[in-house]
Design an enzyme around this catalytic site. Structure first.
Site, PDB file in Angstrom:
ATOM      1  N   CYS A   1      53.269  38.746  49.457  1.00 30.51           N
ATOM      2  CA  CYS A   1      53.993  39.133  48.492  1.00 30.51           C
ATOM      3  C   CYS A   1      53.763  40.680  48.276  1.00 30.51           C
ATOM      4  CB  CYS A   1      54.048  38.233  47.212  1.00 30.51           C
ATOM      5  SG  CYS A   1      52.224  37.816  46.733  1.00 30.51           S
TER       6      CYS A   1
ATOM      7  N   HIS B   1      54.697  41.882  41.098  1.00 28.96           N
ATOM      8  CA  HIS B   1      53.617  42.798  41.136  1.00 28.96           C
ATOM      9  C   HIS B   1      53.872  44.219  41.051  1.00 28.96           C
ATOM     10  CE1 HIS B   1      51.901  39.072  42.491  1.00 28.96           C
ATOM     11  NE2 HIS B   1      51.925  39.152  43.823  1.00 28.96           N
TER      12      HIS B   1
END
Length: 360
Positions: free
Chosen positions: A159, A252
């Protein structure tokens, strides 16, 4: 698409599996034809077997479905709207389980679109971001021949790497990326459910995530690599990563310092990032964002809470592009880790497979 393609979700009760179910419930090309999970949950109603952890309600269309085994010979892949057996298996399985289960489905003729890391580094398995390296799909034919499978496995990357590679792709094409220093601040949802203990993460930063730095370094080179004589060749890019877990739910954040073969100005780099669209065949896919990279010009952006949902969570947001005293340029990016970086990344991969004729 006149007739939707039936699909199954492997590991449907976990957090990423739930994302798949949520995304596929009303997909214009796909219809869920089966839900599968571990023996612990087999035989139970989906609503009973899974503790729904996403915003909104569990889709009513599948709530009463019985969870089936992780075995293509036992999984009856027909459901609401499905008129023939499933063609695609979306895998949200843990890597250790995926290593055994995903080949069973590939051998049985499924196109396996995996979010797991089990096969990412196999030389005949595409590690894919459609806007970055769609040409890597040619590995599928080699995979089928060498393994004797009717189907195949494709994977989406880690990810965090998804955001990094998406940003590096246009910069590499324009200026030649040679050195990458990446510091990630990763959301707790990246650890799955129940994830990180609150006593560990609240009022704290965890400066180590098992295996994460190695994934960032290797997968970045693979995604920026080339296909030469039918084989994948890693990009000649030096990547150094430091991964941290922070008390953010989703999204993130990565700080990048970049060195180039031809040093761009800030304005040149911003123009390349803002103008990036990806290949035409990818732009037309249902889950593809109109602009894969959004550039913010305010000095306090991007922020995960404000920018992770950009383009339905499918765009990577970039800001603070400025000179770097050690390398050439530095910037900050935010990527939605469970959408672009996980389930929706796999869905976009599947859409590309259909558009390119690998699934029909």
């Amino acid at each position: 698409m006149e007739t939707k393609i039936p699909v199954v979700v492997l590991g449907a009760t976990g957090a990423v599996g739930q994302r798949f179910v949520q995304l596929l419930a009303d997909h214009p090309w796909f219809v869920i034809g089966g839900l599968a999970a571990s023996e612990l949950n087999c035989g139970r109603r989906y609503a009973e077997a899974c503790r729904w952890v996403l915003r909104g309600d569990l889709p009513s269309s599948v709530s009463e479905w019985v969870v089936q085994p992780l075995d293509p010979a036992l999984l009856k892949a027909k459901g609401a709207g499905a008129t023939h057996p499933a063609a695609i298996a979306f895998s949200a399985l843990p890597a250790a389980v995926a290593r055994d289960v995903e080949p069973l489905f590939a051998r049985a003729g499924y196109a396996v679109c995996s979010n797991a890391s089990a096969f990412r580094y196999d030389s005949d398995v595409p590690l894919l971001i459609p806007e970055v390296n769609p040409d890597h799909l040619v590995l599928i034919e080699r995979q089928r021949v060498e393994r004797g499978w009717q189907g195949f496995i494709t994977t989406n990357p880690n990810c965090t790497v998804t955001g990094i590679a998406a940003v590096l792709k246009p910069l590499d094409a324009a200026f030649g990326v040679r050195r990458v220093f990446a510091v990630s601040m990763q959301a707790v949802s990246g650890a799955g459910y129940p994830g990180v203990s609150s006593l560990d993460i609240l009022d704290n930063v965890l400066p180590w995530i098992s295996g994460e730095e190695e994934k960032i370094e290797r997968e970045t080179r693979l995604l920026l690599g080339r296909i030469v004589d039918g084989k994948r060749v890693e990009a000649d890019v030096a990547v150094s990563a430091q991964a941290n877990r922070v008390p953010v739910v989703d999204g993130h954040t990565v700080c990048l310092s970049l060195g180039f073969e031809q040093r761009p100005s800030v304005d040149e780099a911003v123009a390349v990032l803002a103008g990036f669209r990806g290949p035409e065949e990818v732009q037309a896919l249902p889950s593809a964002p109109e602009r894969p990279i959004l550039v913010r010009h305010r000095p306090d952006r991007p922020q995960p809470r404000l920018d992770r949902e950009a383009a339905g969570g499918m765009a990577v947001t970039v800001g603070r592009v400025r000179p770097c005293a050690l390398l050439d340029l530095r910037l900050v990016l935010v990527v939605h880790n469970t959408l672009r970086g996980a389930a929706n990344g796999s869905v976009l991969n599947a859409e590309l497979l259909v558009a390119q004729g690998y699934v029909g």
